[in-house]
Design a protein around this motif. Structure first.
Motif, mmCIF file in Angstrom:
data_model
loop_
_atom_site.group_PDB
_atom_site.id
_atom_site.type_symbol
_atom_site.label_atom_id
_atom_site.label_comp_id
_atom_site.label_asym_id
_atom_site.label_seq_id
_atom_site.Cartn_x
_atom_site.Cartn_y
_atom_site.Cartn_z
ATOM 1 N N LEU A 280 1.643 1.520 -3.400
ATOM 2 C CA LEU A 280 1.521 2.360 -4.253
ATOM 3 C C LEU A 280 0.759 3.818 -4.297
ATOM 4 O O LEU A 280 1.171 4.899 -4.833
ATOM 5 C CB LEU A 280 -0.226 1.798 -3.999
ATOM 6 C CG LEU A 280 -0.216 0.247 -4.342
ATOM 7 C CD1 LEU A 280 -2.114 -0.137 -4.493
ATOM 8 C CD2 LEU A 280 -0.383 0.527 -6.439
ATOM 9 N N HIS A 281 0.907 4.496 -2.490
ATOM 10 C CA HIS A 281 1.210 5.380 -2.413
ATOM 11 C C HIS A 281 1.963 6.618 -3.402
ATOM 12 O O HIS A 281 1.439 7.593 -3.503
ATOM 13 C CB HIS A 281 0.935 5.570 -0.847
ATOM 14 C CG HIS A 281 0.781 6.850 -0.001
ATOM 15 N ND1 HIS A 281 0.294 8.203 -0.062
ATOM 16 C CD2 HIS A 281 2.321 8.042 0.400
ATOM 17 C CE1 HIS A 281 0.781 8.751 0.045
ATOM 18 N NE2 HIS A 281 1.671 8.636 0.158
ATOM 19 N N ALA B 74 0.745 -1.051 0.021
ATOM 20 C CA ALA B 74 -0.151 0.021 -0.378
ATOM 21 C C ALA B 74 0.789 1.097 -0.150
ATOM 22 O O ALA B 74 0.439 1.529 -0.759
ATOM 23 C CB ALA B 74 -0.593 -0.248 1.360
ATOM 24 N N SER C 98 -4.656 3.191 -1.213
ATOM 25 C CA SER C 98 -4.350 2.557 -1.355
ATOM 26 C C SER C 98 -3.658 1.022 -0.870
ATOM 27 O O SER C 98 -4.290 0.397 -1.265
ATOM 28 C CB SER C 98 -2.271 2.844 -1.118
ATOM 29 O OG SER C 98 -2.076 3.983 -2.020
#
Length: 99
Positions: A16-17, A13, A27
């Motif tokens: 992705l962020h 996550a 995310s």
């Protein structure tokens, strides 16, 4: 970040962020949705193939006879379904080359 050698949902996550620019909440939600879809497919007996990464395959193992290593006594091992992962050739090449 997680201890060296372990990639977690939070790490995915966070990546992705930073790389895509989604909010941290979005995310995390996206990672959970992807993993949820994979789990759902596997629980239905479907294989999951991610191109360039690998394939998660369900296999049915039949009943067999095992042996208790301590006592040597034979015991039946019940049939079961197991999940295996087979890395793609691209992934294997990257692992071998270390990049």
């Amino acid at each position: 970040m997680a201890p060296a050698g372990t990639l977690t949902r939070a790490d995915l996550a966070e990546s992705l962020h930073h790389q895509v620019g989604l909010s941290r909440a979005d995310s995390a939600k996206l990672v959970e949705q992807i993993l949820g879809h994979m789990c759902e497919a596997l629980s239905k007996g479907e294989n999951v193939k991610i191109s360039g990464f690998g394939t998660f395959v369900l296999r049915d193992k039949g009943e067999r006879v095992g042996r208790n290593p301590k006592t040597g006594v034979e015991v039946p091992i019940a049939p079961r379904r197991v999940l295996t992962f087979r890395a793609s050739q691209m992934m294997r090449d990257r692992i071998v080359s270390g990049s």
